[in-house]
Enzyme design. Structure first.
Site, PDB file in Angstrom:
ATOM      1  N   HIS A 242      -0.120  -3.199  -5.443  1.00 45.37           N
ATOM      2  CA  HIS A 242       0.034  -4.188  -4.426  1.00 45.37           C
ATOM      3  C   HIS A 242       1.640  -4.374  -4.392  1.00 45.37           C
ATOM      4  O   HIS A 242       2.003  -4.595  -3.166  1.00 45.37           O
ATOM      5  CB  HIS A 242      -0.665  -5.269  -4.822  1.00 45.37           C
ATOM      6  CG  HIS A 242      -0.568  -6.428  -3.664  1.00 45.37           C
ATOM      7  ND1 HIS A 242      -1.573  -6.631  -2.702  1.00 45.37           N
ATOM      8  CD2 HIS A 242       0.171  -7.283  -3.394  1.00 45.37           C
ATOM      9  CE1 HIS A 242      -1.252  -7.497  -2.020  1.00 45.37           C
ATOM     10  NE2 HIS A 242      -0.017  -8.045  -2.438  1.00 45.37           N
ATOM     11  N   GLU A 243       2.277  -4.775  -5.300  1.00 43.94           N
ATOM     12  CA  GLU A 243       3.639  -5.291  -5.224  1.00 43.94           C
ATOM     13  C   GLU A 243       4.484  -3.990  -4.557  1.00 43.94           C
ATOM     14  O   GLU A 243       5.331  -4.256  -3.676  1.00 43.94           O
ATOM     15  CB  GLU A 243       4.093  -5.826  -6.374  1.00 43.94           C
ATOM     16  CG  GLU A 243       3.316  -7.006  -6.814  1.00 43.94           C
ATOM     17  CD  GLU A 243       3.520  -8.229  -5.849  1.00 43.94           C
ATOM     18  OE1 GLU A 243       4.180  -8.285  -5.002  1.00 43.94           O
ATOM     19  OE2 GLU A 243       2.557  -9.138  -5.927  1.00 43.94           O
TER      20      GLU A 243
ATOM     21  N   HIS B 216       6.881  -1.433   2.315  1.00 51.13           N
ATOM     22  CA  HIS B 216       6.989  -2.073   3.621  1.00 51.13           C
ATOM     23  C   HIS B 216       8.365  -2.348   4.017  1.00 51.13           C
ATOM     24  O   HIS B 216       8.717  -2.264   5.141  1.00 51.13           O
ATOM     25  CB  HIS B 216       5.949  -3.140   3.625  1.00 51.13           C
ATOM     26  CG  HIS B 216       5.656  -3.865   4.973  1.00 51.13           C
ATOM     27  ND1 HIS B 216       4.943  -5.013   4.964  1.00 51.13           N
ATOM     28  CD2 HIS B 216       6.210  -3.426   5.904  1.00 51.13           C
ATOM     29  CE1 HIS B 216       4.938  -5.345   6.398  1.00 51.13           C
ATOM     30  NE2 HIS B 216       5.751  -4.392   7.093  1.00 51.13           N
TER      31      HIS B 216
ATOM     32  N   HIS C 173       4.568  -3.679  -1.031  1.00 50.99           N
ATOM     33  CA  HIS C 173       5.411  -4.485  -0.404  1.00 50.99           C
ATOM     34  C   HIS C 173       6.954  -3.797  -0.437  1.00 50.99           C
ATOM     35  O   HIS C 173       7.671  -3.905   0.614  1.00 50.99           O
ATOM     36  CB  HIS C 173       5.763  -5.953  -0.905  1.00 50.99           C
ATOM     37  CG  HIS C 173       4.592  -6.762  -0.716  1.00 50.99           C
ATOM     38  ND1 HIS C 173       4.094  -7.064   0.575  1.00 50.99           N
ATOM     39  CD2 HIS C 173       3.817  -7.528  -1.653  1.00 50.99           C
ATOM     40  CE1 HIS C 173       2.995  -7.884   0.265  1.00 50.99           C
ATOM     41  NE2 HIS C 173       2.940  -8.098  -0.887  1.00 50.99           N
TER      42      HIS C 173
END
Length: 660
Positions: A492-493, A499, A496
């Protein structure tokens, strides 16, 4: 979603076993990648972190002085000579340059091993953010921007959006108000910024240790007791409550309810004495600011620019979800209650805040035959990291290479370059700071350090970011072993980070994760789902003692079934956070008649689980667990002007009540 993900995997060729990349035998220096970037008309740069309080002070002085000079130039423009470049774009440029300093300060504040530096950075951030609030009230600059807007410029795409949102910022800051009222809003916003910075620092700085005997910690895995710093005496084992992995290890595994309660209550009291009064001030001040800006509540102010548009829509949405989940939530809690009754012999057993993690874990073991702790053997950190790299490299057509870094803020921090797999073009850099230490931010987060942006000379500045995490550290005889949930967090991190890295935005305001808050979590929430696919896991998950052993498919299926068996508990907890956030920012006013702690306990008890008889301290412990992705308001004061600098220092971290 699972079917769509598998289809995507097939298309990406990910369902074949992926070999884990080997560590580089030779690391290239940063200069190698910088020279390579120049060939593609882009720039790579890492932050040169200040190493003394004097340097921090000098950096802030220089940043503020330079920005003020450029603001003076914008404010002095003849209205007839205003253009996009010398007004709106000039603001984005100077905000970007100042934000680089702000991001460095935030990184020092949350990661430095030097307490004096962390304190100096905290003080500097207060000053920096107070100055930043004042930028919205430069009437001369506003007149120049307004003059350009009134010329009816023919803009489109990103440029048009930048002008539109810049004008919106001024309106929401109160520029149309009479000067006396506007000045009052500015003063209150500066005070709010100081309060929120103190709130943040108190959470990071507070430490709490509890010591138990081995018998009291029955049920906790043997591996826990051999971790460095845990054994502190003859039959004495110390748990650092402020360290996430240690706290959760006990809450999920200790069979002694009194021990779990001690841990939960201690966590709920972290920074209580300082932060409960601060929070009361923060919420009341926000209400006053909102009403001065002609909004009914702070929640209405914050939701105006989100999909909900107003507080009532947000509240109704969450209440509808709460009601819809009620039957499944009740049945799930009853299952856990029955487990507790059977274990304790108390037919009237009640599931409390310190119980649910433990009995969820017992449910996995007893009904689904899943031992979450035993699964750690399949997830040694380094192999998980390499496997995740392979997945992301294949999906996005990338290549990650470790860099010989000229700048690291602590031992063990690593720097990586991101390159286009086909062309070799450098796209950005990311740091990994993955294990806990004293004084470090104590959860899991992605920090923006340098945003991607088209610079005035036409060169594209490539992004730099960092993952600041707190996974269980390695031991002399055993690697760091992650739970399946921690693997999901890592995916998940890192989503980021990708992204942020793969941005193509020309303007810093829209770079990377600087997107509408309703969307910012979507990429990571999709990408984390790879850890639930057996064939993807088989590409890297293997028993570190015997790499030929993979996670049996039936175990993964049971783990997924166990997750779904308590999914209503998960979502009701998130809904409780959102409804509490909304309640605090719609019902508390400056008269102080409603107490933040009393309201918090009421909402949390009604929507999630009873807070018990320790209500005077329970609120603060929830705050460090509230992350911006899960809040409706994400009401961070320093984003009042929506520019998100230097708010990017803590973009996805810490308490929602003080963060966006």
């Amino acid at each position: 979603m699972r079917l769509d993900l598998k289809t995507g995997l097939l298309m990406a060729g990910l369902l074949t076993t992926l070999p884990c990349s080997k560590a580089e035998t030779h690391l290239h220096p940063l200069s190698y990648y910088q020279e390579l970037a120049e060939k593609y008309h882009s720039r790579l740069a890492v932050p040169i972190l200040e190493t003394s309080p004097a340097q921090i002070q000098a950096a802030v002085d220089k940043a503020i002085g330079s920005a003020n000079g450029r603001l003076d130039e914008i404010g002095a423009l003849d209205p007839a000579e205003t253009t996009f470049t010398n007004t709106v774009l000039a603001l984005d440029d100077l905000f970007y340059d100042a934000g680089l300093v702000g991001n460095r300060l935030g990184l020092i504040k949350e990661t430095s091993t030097n307490a004096a530096l962390r304190e100096a950075a905290t003080d500097a951030i207060k000053r920096f953010e107070e100055w930043a609030v004042g930028l919205d009230y430069r009437e001369d600059v506003y007149r120049s921007v307004q003059a350009y807007a009134e010329s009816a410029p023919d803009l489109e795409g990103e440029d048009a959006k930048l002008l539109k949102e810049t004008l919106r910022d001024y309106r929401r800051a109160g520029l149309p108000l009479p000067k006396a009222e506007r000045d009052q809003v500015e003063r209150m916003r500066k005070e709010l910024s100081r309060l929120c910075t103190d709130f943040d620092s108190n959470i990071t700085d507070t430490q709490k240790e509890l010591t138990f005997t081995r018998a009291q910690l029955q049920g906790v895995p043997d591996s826990f007791f051999t971790r460095p710093g845990i054994k502190t005496g003859e039959d004495a084992y110390t748990v650092k409550v402020n360290v996430t992995w240690q706290r959760l290890m006990v809450l999920e595994n200790a069979s002694d309810e009194a021990v779990r309660r001690q841990i939960e209550e201690a966590a709920s009291r972290l920074a209580m004495d300082k932060n409960v009064p601060l929070l009361q001030q923060i919420v009341e001040l926000r209400d006053k600011i909102a009403r001065q800006l002609k909004y009914a509540t702070w929640a209405d102010y914050k939701t105006e620019v989100k999909m909900a548009s107003n507080a009532r829509t947000a509240v109704d949405f969450l209440n509808d979800l709460k009601t819809g989940l009620q039957p499944k939530f009740d049945s799930e809690i009853e299952v856990l209650r029955n487990l507790k009754a059977a274990e304790t012999g108390d037919t009237n057993a009640v599931i409390r805040l310190w119980d649910w993690r433990y009995y969820e874990n017992q449910l996995k073991k007893q009904r689904y035959n899943v031992d979450a702790e035993a699964l750690r053997a399949y997830f040694p950190y380094q192999r998980v990291l390499e496997g995740m790299f392979n997945v992301y490299q294949r999906i996005f057509g990338l290549r990650f290479e470790e860099v010989e870094s000229p700048v690291v803020w602590a031992e063990g921090v690593k720097l990586y370059a991101v390159l286009d797999a086909d062309s070799g073009e450098p796209l950005g850099l990311f740091y990994l700071d993955m294990f806990p230490r004293e004084g470090k931010y104590n959860h899991f987060a992605h920090f923006g350090i340098v945003d991607g942006k088209r610079l005035p000379d036409g060169i594209y500045q490539r992004p730099v970011s960092a993952l600041i995490c707190n996974f269980p550290p390695p031991q002399p005889e055993e690697p760091s072993l992650l739970s399946h949930g921690e693997v999901e967090t890592l995916f998940h991190e890192f989503g980021h980070a990708m992204h942020a890295t793969l941005t193509r935005a020309n303007h810093a305001r829209f770079s990377g994760t600087s997107v509408p808050r309703d969307f910012v979590e979507a990429p990571s929430q999709m990408l984390e789902n790879w850890v639930w696919d057996k064939q993807v896991l088989d590409s890297f998950a293997a028993d570190h003692r015997d790499p030929s052993r993979k996670i049996p498919e039936e175990v993964l299926n049971q783990l997924d079934a166990a997750r779904k068996a308590t999914i209503a508990i998960f979502y009701r907890r998130q809904i409780a956070f959102g409804l509490l956030d909304l309640a605090l920012h719609t019902t508390i006013h400056e008269n102080g008649q409603t107490n933040v702690v009393e309201l918090s306990n009421q909402i949390l008890s009604e929507v999630f689980l009873p807070t018990g008889h320790w209500h005077k301290s329970s609120l603060t412990g929830w705050l460090p667990q509230w992350h911006a992705p899960h809040s409706i308001l994400t009401a961070r004061s320093r984003n009042l002007n929506s520019r998100q600098w230097p708010a990017d220092l803590l973009r996805e971290q810490t308490s929602d009540l003080c963060h966006n």
